[in-house]
Design a protein around this motif. Structure first.
Motif, PDB file in Angstrom:
ATOM      1  N   GLU A 188      10.966   4.415   0.359  1.00  0.00           N
ATOM      2  CA  GLU A 188      11.484   3.987  -0.909  1.00  0.00           C
ATOM      3  C   GLU A 188      11.252   2.623  -1.335  1.00  0.00           C
ATOM      4  O   GLU A 188      10.405   2.174  -2.191  1.00  0.00           O
ATOM      5  CB  GLU A 188      12.777   4.592  -1.376  1.00  0.00           C
ATOM      6  CG  GLU A 188      13.074   6.009  -1.328  1.00  0.00           C
ATOM      7  CD  GLU A 188      14.452   6.307  -1.255  1.00  0.00           C
ATOM      8  OE1 GLU A 188      15.404   5.320  -0.970  1.00  0.00           O
ATOM      9  OE2 GLU A 188      14.755   7.530  -1.349  1.00  0.00           O
ATOM     10  N   LEU A 193       7.517   1.636  -1.354  1.00  0.00           N
ATOM     11  CA  LEU A 193       6.782   2.255  -2.230  1.00  0.00           C
ATOM     12  C   LEU A 193       6.965   1.495  -3.667  1.00  0.00           C
ATOM     13  O   LEU A 193       6.258   1.346  -4.670  1.00  0.00           O
ATOM     14  CB  LEU A 193       6.853   3.834  -2.400  1.00  0.00           C
ATOM     15  CG  LEU A 193       6.036   4.562  -1.183  1.00  0.00           C
ATOM     16  CD1 LEU A 193       6.556   5.997  -1.376  1.00  0.00           C
ATOM     17  CD2 LEU A 193       4.843   4.505  -1.135  1.00  0.00           C
ATOM     18  N   ILE A 194       8.286   1.267  -3.720  1.00  0.00           N
ATOM     19  CA  ILE A 194       8.680   0.485  -4.897  1.00  0.00           C
ATOM     20  C   ILE A 194       8.128  -0.906  -5.208  1.00  0.00           C
ATOM     21  O   ILE A 194       7.626  -1.270  -5.899  1.00  0.00           O
ATOM     22  CB  ILE A 194      10.356   0.407  -5.092  1.00  0.00           C
ATOM     23  CG1 ILE A 194      10.807   1.822  -5.366  1.00  0.00           C
ATOM     24  CG2 ILE A 194      10.851  -0.570  -6.008  1.00  0.00           C
ATOM     25  CD1 ILE A 194      12.411   1.648  -5.052  1.00  0.00           C
ATOM     26  N   HIS A 204       5.562  -1.946  -3.635  1.00  0.00           N
ATOM     27  CA  HIS A 204       3.987  -1.750  -3.694  1.00  0.00           C
ATOM     28  C   HIS A 204       3.618  -1.323  -5.340  1.00  0.00           C
ATOM     29  O   HIS A 204       2.633  -1.969  -5.594  1.00  0.00           O
ATOM     30  CB  HIS A 204       3.410  -0.494  -2.849  1.00  0.00           C
ATOM     31  CG  HIS A 204       2.094  -0.486  -2.928  1.00  0.00           C
ATOM     32  ND1 HIS A 204       1.490   0.376  -3.640  1.00  0.00           N
ATOM     33  CD2 HIS A 204       0.888  -1.157  -2.142  1.00  0.00           C
ATOM     34  CE1 HIS A 204       0.120   0.540  -3.311  1.00  0.00           C
ATOM     35  NE2 HIS A 204       0.091  -0.420  -2.465  1.00  0.00           N
ATOM     36  N   ASP A 205       4.354  -0.628  -5.942  1.00  0.00           N
ATOM     37  CA  ASP A 205       4.472  -0.071  -7.155  1.00  0.00           C
ATOM     38  C   ASP A 205       4.328  -1.329  -8.011  1.00  0.00           C
ATOM     39  O   ASP A 205       3.874  -1.715  -9.199  1.00  0.00           O
ATOM     40  CB  ASP A 205       5.263   0.864  -7.459  1.00  0.00           C
ATOM     41  CG  ASP A 205       4.999   1.316  -8.827  1.00  0.00           C
ATOM     42  OD1 ASP A 205       3.787   1.968  -9.225  1.00  0.00           O
ATOM     43  OD2 ASP A 205       5.910   1.455  -9.739  1.00  0.00           O
ATOM     44  N   GLU A 206       5.292  -2.417  -7.524  1.00  0.00           N
ATOM     45  CA  GLU A 206       5.510  -3.571  -8.392  1.00  0.00           C
ATOM     46  C   GLU A 206       4.344  -4.638  -8.242  1.00  0.00           C
ATOM     47  O   GLU A 206       4.563  -5.819  -8.880  1.00  0.00           O
ATOM     48  CB  GLU A 206       6.898  -4.244  -8.101  1.00  0.00           C
ATOM     49  CG  GLU A 206       8.212  -3.311  -8.554  1.00  0.00           C
ATOM     50  CD  GLU A 206       8.364  -3.278 -10.216  1.00  0.00           C
ATOM     51  OE1 GLU A 206       7.871  -4.393 -10.711  1.00  0.00           O
ATOM     52  OE2 GLU A 206       8.682  -2.228 -10.733  1.00  0.00           O
TER      53      GLU A 206
END
Length: 187
Positions: free
Chosen positions: A176, A179-180, A182-184
């Motif tokens: 989590e 991925l958070i 990376h998404d940011e």
């Protein structure tokens, strides 16, 4: 709510009537019990829960590398490559807890931290809140491990972070958090 020196985030007011709330098991680490709830169709059911203190997970970056810790987890009998993490103390913010945990576990101090996301975890059975914090501007500090922490600090290239997080063995907090971040666009 438990008063153990750790942060426990409050629950919202119930939408369904809670007829009884009982603690059946309590340790220094978690509390377990149930709520007897009146469901929308008029029936009642015991919803069992375990309450854990609020936790923080740290996504720390330095020199195009992600700082991780490798440690054996007796509960699952596996060694995990994880993001630094720990319990948030009573009255402590997620960012302050992240700074403290990062320093204690890895021996790095962050010049900048920011809260990426707060979530409730495993909501079908846990009362456990987790915050994900991004840390950067790292400089060496004194590591201060708890007496039950036996870990090694590892740094991996940022462009490998998602693949490393998703490789077995892994865990929810690491996947989590990475991925958070990376998404940011932080990794």
């Amino acid at each position: 709510m438990t008063d153990d020196g750790r942060r426990h985030d409050p629950l919202a007011d119930p939408e369904w009537p809670v007829l009884e709330s009982a603690v059946e098991y309590e340790t220094g680490w978690f509390t377990g019990g149930y709520d007897l709830v009146e469901q929308p169709n008029g029936t009642t059911k015991r919803y069992y829960w375990a309450e854990l203190a609020t936790a923080v997970v740290v996504v720390a970056v330095t020199d195009d590398r992600l700082v991780m810790v490798e440690q054996y987890r007796p509960t699952i009998r596996e060694t995990q490559l994880e993001l630094p993490a720990g319990i948030v103390e009573a009255g402590e913010s997620f960012t302050h807890a992240a700074e403290r945990e990062l320093r204690e576990e890895t021996g790095f101090e962050a010049s900048s931290t920011s809260l990426l996301q707060e979530v409730w975890c495993t909501t079908g059975m846990l009362r456990h809140r987790r915050g994900f914090v991004f840390a950067e501007g790292l400089s060496p500090a004194d590591q201060d491990l708890d007496d039950n922490e036996f870990l090694q600090v590892r740094a991996i290239p940022l462009d490998e972070a998602v693949d490393v997080a998703r490789a077995q063995p892994t865990n929810d907090a690491t996947v989590e958090g990475i991925l958070i971040a990376h998404d940011e666009g932080l990794l």
